[in-house]
Motif scaffolding. Structure first.
Motif, mmCIF file in Angstrom:
data_model
loop_
_atom_site.group_PDB
_atom_site.id
_atom_site.type_symbol
_atom_site.label_atom_id
_atom_site.label_comp_id
_atom_site.label_asym_id
_atom_site.label_seq_id
_atom_site.Cartn_x
_atom_site.Cartn_y
_atom_site.Cartn_z
ATOM 1 N N LEU A 236 57.811 -33.570 17.656
ATOM 2 C CA LEU A 236 58.778 -33.670 18.751
ATOM 3 C C LEU A 236 60.086 -32.978 18.381
ATOM 4 C CD1 LEU A 236 59.610 -34.812 21.505
ATOM 5 C CD2 LEU A 236 60.247 -36.943 20.351
ATOM 6 N N VAL B 18 58.932 -29.702 25.644
ATOM 7 C CA VAL B 18 58.990 -30.857 24.760
ATOM 8 C C VAL B 18 57.574 -31.335 24.449
ATOM 9 C CG1 VAL B 18 59.728 -33.254 24.545
ATOM 10 C CG2 VAL B 18 61.252 -31.562 25.559
ATOM 11 N N TRP B 19 57.284 -31.496 23.161
ATOM 12 C CA TRP B 19 55.958 -31.900 22.741
ATOM 13 C C TRP B 19 55.661 -33.332 23.164
ATOM 14 C CZ3 TRP B 19 54.073 -35.815 19.640
ATOM 15 C CH2 TRP B 19 52.743 -35.688 19.230
ATOM 16 N N ALA B 20 54.411 -33.608 23.515
ATOM 17 C CA ALA B 20 53.968 -34.965 23.832
ATOM 18 C C ALA B 20 52.527 -35.116 23.372
ATOM 19 C CB ALA B 20 54.080 -35.249 25.333
ATOM 20 N N VAL C 44 64.967 -40.280 21.861
ATOM 21 C CA VAL C 44 64.836 -38.821 21.950
ATOM 22 C C VAL C 44 66.188 -38.160 22.206
ATOM 23 C CG1 VAL C 44 63.707 -36.923 23.160
ATOM 24 C CG2 VAL C 44 62.466 -39.058 22.774
ATOM 25 N N SER D 73 59.892 -29.257 18.653
ATOM 26 C CA SER D 73 59.933 -28.758 20.032
ATOM 27 C C SER D 73 61.333 -28.847 20.631
ATOM 28 C CB SER D 73 58.955 -29.538 20.917
ATOM 29 O OG SER D 73 59.409 -30.867 21.153
ATOM 30 N N LYS E 73 67.656 -35.210 19.786
ATOM 31 C CA LYS E 73 68.034 -33.871 20.236
ATOM 32 C C LYS E 73 69.475 -33.546 19.845
ATOM 33 C CE LYS E 73 68.244 -30.868 24.279
ATOM 34 N NZ LYS E 73 67.957 -30.725 25.733
ATOM 35 N N GLU F 177 54.948 -38.980 15.629
ATOM 36 C CA GLU F 177 55.294 -37.986 16.650
ATOM 37 C C GLU F 177 56.672 -37.357 16.416
ATOM 38 O OE1 GLU F 177 55.041 -39.806 20.459
ATOM 39 O OE2 GLU F 177 53.092 -40.745 20.072
ATOM 40 N N LEU G 226 61.262 -44.430 19.806
ATOM 41 C CA LEU G 226 60.904 -43.443 18.803
ATOM 42 C C LEU G 226 60.548 -44.084 17.462
ATOM 43 C CD1 LEU G 226 60.622 -40.435 19.044
ATOM 44 C CD2 LEU G 226 62.968 -40.158 18.234
ATOM 45 N N ARG H 289 56.956 -44.576 16.990
ATOM 46 C CA ARG H 289 56.111 -43.379 17.114
ATOM 47 C C ARG H 289 56.417 -42.415 15.964
ATOM 48 N NH1 ARG H 289 57.342 -40.638 22.402
ATOM 49 N NH2 ARG H 289 59.365 -41.660 22.414
#
Length: 451
Positions: free
Chosen positions: A321, A143-145, A349, A324, A353, A317, A311, A314
């Motif tokens: 995200l 998972v991207w961060a 998140v 990923s 997903k 991102e 989220l 952000r």
């Protein structure tokens, strides 16, 4: 770590001789004179190796071998006998014994047999643990961060004995972050264990966390290890820590400050080498002000605090995200980027997903577009909303024409997801919000594949 060994023999001389010998090697030794006592000690202490005499006053040694293997399939068992024959040896091996040694046995031979058996047990346990970690953490590792967040994770990982407090709304990925901290810390080879403090009744939570002794309460027919013991050397995640029952709070404080605890109903102090990570979607300061949470425990938990922003705050991102989190082989069309960024993501998140995986199924190998995402149209900017609306009137999905109408099953799924999210996963309260029976909700959760 020293080898942990259980000796079950009704001959006091043999029992004490072996006990003194193994203790001289700095091994951890537990002694039992009967099969019943031996099984209890095995359940309570989870030794690496058990040495079992073939004849015991209350049971056949082979029956004990079978019972011990049923309780702990990874336990290595050495059988001692003064009168073993081939048939007995064969039966012992079939029941799971690692070896059968004939009395009298030389102590150096026994030491070597125990050491080899313990090594095989630890290799199997470590392999099993690594496989579980790989399955559990493959997604989390990918998972991207953002780099700034990764630096905080690395800081927490390096300081492997310091408590960590994770703050964030439901679905922001607190459990994923906790696992990432554990996996990058010196404790990575030891277990990562999680418990949701809001998911268990107060009477059960203490037993789950600290374990209990036999007879501690009505149903405590045998002793039980708690999660603190299971997580020995590793990390214990206390999710929804704001809901930790008051009776358990001073005990947890003692674990953090002194590294000791007692099982429910027990008097013997036990050491706890565990890193505590606490997570909550409720401000702990509010819980302290309301008298629901101890201030001294709050101060100890917040030594290192990591806040996970929702989220919607952000937006830059969201696309990396999302990429990923996509299932293998799935890809986003450029038109989907604006749709993802413009949505508020109340489920954070976790919702992202779920939406992506559903969209990948609907896209069936094609690039994922706003149509497949099926996000509420008002959340899209003007051009994307117009394009999605036009596409929705002409794009068939699984034999249906999507025309801006949410299918009934999807509406039901979202309603249940929203209720569970609003109640922190408490199914009884979620059922009350939805106006249905808890049993009905459980049936729908299973049918819709919700967790």
């Amino acid at each position: 770590m020293p080898i942990s060994i259980l000796v079950v023999d009704d001959d006091e001389t043999v029992r004490e001789t072996l006990g003194d010998f193994f203790q001289s090697l700095d091994w951890i030794v537990h002694l039992a004179s009967t099969g019943t006592e031996g099984r209890r000690l095995a359940t309570e202490h989870s030794p690496d190796v058990a040495i079992v005499d073939l004849r015991l006053p209350d049971s056949d040694g082979l029956r004990l071998v079978e019972a011990l293997r049923a309780d702990d399939p990874e336990l290595a068992i050495l059988v001692l006998s003064g009168h073993a024959d081939v048939a007995t040896a064969v039966r012992a091996m079939r029941l799971g014994a690692a070896d059968l040694l004939e009395k009298p046995v030389a102590l150096d031979v026994l030491r070597e047999a125990v050491a080899q058996a313990a090594e095989r047990v630890r290799e199997r346990r470590e392999l099993s643990h690594l496989r579980q970690r790989q399955l559990a953490h493959d997604d989390a590792a990918n998972v991207w961060a953002p780099p700034s967040f990764e630096r905080l994770v690395e800081l927490a990982a390096r300081n492997a004995d310091v408590p960590v407090l994770l703050l964030g709304e439901s679905g922001t990925g607190k459990t994923v972050v906790a696992r990432r901290i554990h996996d990058r810390s010196p404790r990575a080879k030891a277990p990562f264990v999680a418990i949701n403090c809001a998911s268990l009744a107060p009477t059960l939570l203490e037993s789950e966390l600290f374990g209990h002794e036999r007879g501690a309460f009505t149903d405590a027919r045998t002793a039980k290890r708690g999660l603190l013991e299971i997580a020995e050397g590793g990390t214990l995640l206390l999710d929804e820590v704001a809901d930790l029952v008051p009776a358990a709070q001073p005990k947890l404080l003692t674990v953090i400050e002194d590294g000791v605890f007692r099982r429910v109903g027990g008097t013997t102090p036990r050491r706890a080498d565990v890193r505590i990570i606490a997570a909550t979607n409720t401000p702990l300061r509010t819980a302290v002000d309301e008298g629901r949470f101890r201030s001294d425990l709050f101060y100890r938990l917040q030594v290192l605090t990591i806040e996970l922003a929702p989220l919607r705050e952000r937006q830059q991102e969201i696309v990396p995200l999302a990429q990923s989190l996509l299932p293998r082989g799935a890809r986003l069309a450029a038109s989907a980027h604006d749709a993802l960024v413009s949505y508020d993501w109340p489920g954070n998140v976790r919702e992202l997903k779920n939406v992506l995986w559903r969209a990948a199924i609907l896209a069936d190998g094609a690039p994922i577009t706003p149509v497949h995402l099926a996000l509420p149209l008002p959340s899209l900017p003007g051009s994307a909303r117009l394009s999605a609306a036009r596409a929705a009137t002409t794009t068939p999905i699984r034999g249906r024409i999507v025309a801006g109408v949410t299918p009934l099953v999807e509406a039901e799924r979202r309603a249940i997801s929203d209720a569970l999210r609003a109640t922190g996963g408490n199914k009884r309260r979620a059922a009350a919000l939805l106006g249905i029976a808890r049993s009905t909700l459980l049936d729908k959760v299973r049918r819709l594949g919700l967790t």
